[in-house]
Design a protein around this motif. Structure first.
Motif, PDB file in Angstrom:
ATOM      1  N   ILE A  32      22.931  56.107  22.225  1.00 11.09           N
ATOM      2  CA  ILE A  32      22.119  57.269  21.858  1.00 11.09           C
ATOM      3  C   ILE A  32      21.881  58.177  23.068  1.00 11.09           C
ATOM      4  CG2 ILE A  32      19.915  56.141  22.255  1.00 11.09           C
ATOM      5  CD1 ILE A  32      18.864  57.616  19.775  1.00 11.09           C
ATOM      6  N   ASP A  33      22.045  57.621  24.270  1.00 14.01           N
ATOM      7  CA  ASP A  33      21.830  58.416  25.479  1.00 14.01           C
ATOM      8  C   ASP A  33      22.926  58.107  26.493  1.00 14.01           C
ATOM      9  OD1 ASP A  33      21.235  56.007  26.811  1.00 14.01           O
ATOM     10  OD2 ASP A  33      19.144  56.160  26.243  1.00 14.01           O
ATOM     11  N   ASN A  34      22.875  58.767  27.603  1.00 15.89           N
ATOM     12  CA  ASN A  34      23.867  58.530  28.654  1.00 15.89           C
ATOM     13  C   ASN A  34      23.185  58.049  29.933  1.00 15.89           C
ATOM     14  OD1 ASN A  34      22.657  60.873  29.482  1.00 15.89           O
ATOM     15  ND2 ASN A  34      24.558  61.913  30.027  1.00 15.89           N
ATOM     16  N   ASN A  35      22.135  57.256  29.787  1.00 15.27           N
ATOM     17  CA  ASN A  35      21.380  56.797  30.949  1.00 15.27           C
ATOM     18  C   ASN A  35      22.230  56.000  31.932  1.00 15.27           C
ATOM     19  OD1 ASN A  35      19.060  58.009  30.079  1.00 15.27           O
ATOM     20  ND2 ASN A  35      18.222  56.176  29.130  1.00 15.27           N
ATOM     21  N   ILE A  36      23.187  55.223  31.425  1.00 17.95           N
ATOM     22  CA  ILE A  36      24.036  54.432  32.314  1.00 17.95           C
ATOM     23  C   ILE A  36      24.840  55.364  33.222  1.00 17.95           C
ATOM     24  CG2 ILE A  36      25.999  52.857  32.398  1.00 17.95           C
ATOM     25  CD1 ILE A  36      24.896  51.615  29.805  1.00 17.95           C
ATOM     26  N   CYS A  37      25.439  56.385  32.641  1.00 17.57           N
ATOM     27  CA  CYS A  37      26.213  57.350  33.448  1.00 17.57           C
ATOM     28  C   CYS A  37      25.311  58.102  34.411  1.00 17.57           C
ATOM     29  CB  CYS A  37      26.943  58.338  32.541  1.00 17.57           C
ATOM     30  SG  CYS A  37      28.251  57.587  31.578  1.00 17.57           S
ATOM     31  N   GLU A  38      24.156  58.500  33.924  1.00 24.30           N
ATOM     32  CA  GLU A  38      23.217  59.226  34.788  1.00 24.30           C
ATOM     33  C   GLU A  38      22.808  58.371  35.978  1.00 24.30           C
ATOM     34  OE1 GLU A  38      22.035  62.333  34.648  1.00 24.30           O
ATOM     35  OE2 GLU A  38      23.126  62.873  32.840  1.00 24.30           O
ATOM     36  N   ARG A  39      22.555  57.090  35.740  1.00 21.26           N
ATOM     37  CA  ARG A  39      22.169  56.191  36.829  1.00 21.26           C
ATOM     38  C   ARG A  39      23.310  56.047  37.824  1.00 21.26           C
ATOM     39  NH1 ARG A  39      21.970  51.045  34.544  1.00 21.26           N
ATOM     40  NH2 ARG A  39      24.098  50.883  35.247  1.00 21.26           N
ATOM     41  N   ASP A  40      24.544  55.958  37.312  1.00 23.63           N
ATOM     42  CA  ASP A  40      25.683  55.765  38.195  1.00 23.63           C
ATOM     43  C   ASP A  40      25.986  56.981  39.051  1.00 23.63           C
ATOM     44  OD1 ASP A  40      26.032  53.168  37.416  1.00 23.63           O
ATOM     45  OD2 ASP A  40      27.689  53.581  36.050  1.00 23.63           O
ATOM     46  N   ILE A  41      25.731  58.180  38.556  1.00 24.08           N
ATOM     47  CA  ILE A  41      26.046  59.360  39.358  1.00 24.08           C
ATOM     48  C   ILE A  41      24.884  59.799  40.249  1.00 24.08           C
ATOM     49  CG2 ILE A  41      27.762  60.193  37.720  1.00 24.08           C
ATOM     50  CD1 ILE A  41      25.714  62.357  36.886  1.00 24.08           C
ATOM     51  N   ARG A  42      23.724  59.183  40.103  1.00 23.69           N
ATOM     52  CA  ARG A  42      22.567  59.573  40.920  1.00 23.69           C
ATOM     53  C   ARG A  42      22.855  59.517  42.413  1.00 23.69           C
ATOM     54  NH1 ARG A  42      18.579  56.679  38.708  1.00 23.69           N
ATOM     55  NH2 ARG A  42      18.193  58.354  37.255  1.00 23.69           N
ATOM     56  N   PRO A  43      23.488  58.439  42.932  1.00 24.14           N
ATOM     57  CA  PRO A  43      23.763  58.429  44.379  1.00 24.14           C
ATOM     58  C   PRO A  43      24.633  59.603  44.825  1.00 24.14           C
ATOM     59  CG  PRO A  43      24.129  56.260  43.444  1.00 24.14           C
ATOM     60  CD  PRO A  43      23.893  57.189  42.291  1.00 24.14           C
ATOM     61  N   PHE A  44      25.560  60.011  43.971  1.00 19.28           N
ATOM     62  CA  PHE A  44      26.418  61.133  44.340  1.00 19.28           C
ATOM     63  C   PHE A  44      25.631  62.438  44.338  1.00 19.28           C
ATOM     64  CE2 PHE A  44      29.158  58.043  42.188  1.00 19.28           C
ATOM     65  CZ  PHE A  44      29.865  57.638  43.289  1.00 19.28           C
ATOM     66  N   ALA A  45      24.787  62.583  43.349  1.00 19.93           N
ATOM     67  CA  ALA A  45      24.007  63.813  43.250  1.00 19.93           C
ATOM     68  C   ALA A  45      23.047  63.933  44.434  1.00 19.93           C
ATOM     69  CB  ALA A  45      23.240  63.857  41.937  1.00 19.93           C
ATOM     70  N   THR A  46      22.454  62.817  44.851  1.00 19.20           N
ATOM     71  CA  THR A  46      21.516  62.873  45.964  1.00 19.20           C
ATOM     72  C   THR A  46      22.227  62.996  47.310  1.00 19.20           C
ATOM     73  OG1 THR A  46      21.378  60.465  46.032  1.00 19.20           O
ATOM     74  CG2 THR A  46      19.699  61.625  44.764  1.00 19.20           C
ATOM     75  N   SER A  47      23.516  62.684  47.345  1.00 23.69           N
ATOM     76  CA  SER A  47      24.286  62.776  48.597  1.00 23.69           C
ATOM     77  C   SER A  47      25.027  64.091  48.745  1.00 23.69           C
ATOM     78  CB  SER A  47      25.300  61.633  48.667  1.00 23.69           C
ATOM     79  OG  SER A  47      24.643  60.398  48.660  1.00 23.69           O
ATOM     80  N   ARG A  48      24.884  64.967  47.767  1.00 22.92           N
ATOM     81  CA  ARG A  48      25.648  66.221  47.778  1.00 22.92           C
ATOM     82  C   ARG A  48      25.534  66.985  49.089  1.00 22.92           C
ATOM     83  NH1 ARG A  48      24.591  68.289  41.965  1.00 22.92           N
ATOM     84  NH2 ARG A  48      22.524  67.880  42.725  1.00 22.92           N
TER      85      ARG A  48
END
Length: 119
Positions: A32-48
């Motif tokens: 129903i959501d994409n929380n798993i993907c969001e959690r996995d890309i968080r390190p990349f987003a914060t390292s931009r």
């Protein structure tokens, strides 16, 4: 409420996307959501901001490859440190241009499972 108001636009968008929004109801495999993907890309987003300092395109590509491998390890239930240790020991023993698909994280996970069953 008019169709041009923000709420009207949001409702129109939801109605236009209804087939996709309700897909998880018709296919039980879909979340129903994409929380798993969001959690996995968080390190990349914060390292931009750090990536802005990659000296070369090749360096940025190498970083992306390592990040991708580590997330694949996580998805396969493989300990990244053990995986990298195995790959870095195994690669020098292979001839140049050799097939290294057995060293991919999901194949490594299968190999580890087989070894555990044999033991």
């Amino acid at each position: 409420m008019t169709p041009q108001s923000l709420l009207g636009k949001a409702i129109a968008y939801a109605r236009n996307q209804w087939e996709y929004l309700s897909r998880y109801v018709t296919d039980g495999r879909a979340a129903i959501d994409n929380n798993i993907c969001e959690r996995d890309i968080r390190p990349f987003a914060t390292s931009r901001k750090s990536w802005l300092f990659s000296d070369t395109v090749d360096g940025a590509n190498a970083s992306a490859t390592i990040y991708s491998l580590m997330l694949t390890c996580r998805a396969c239930g493989v300990e990244p440190y053990d995986y990298l240790l195995h790959v870095l020991k195994e690669l020098p023993q292979r001839p140049p241009g050799a097939d290294v698909t057995d060293l991919l994280p999901f194949n490594y996970a299968r190999h580890q499972e087989a070894r555990a069953q044999d033991a």
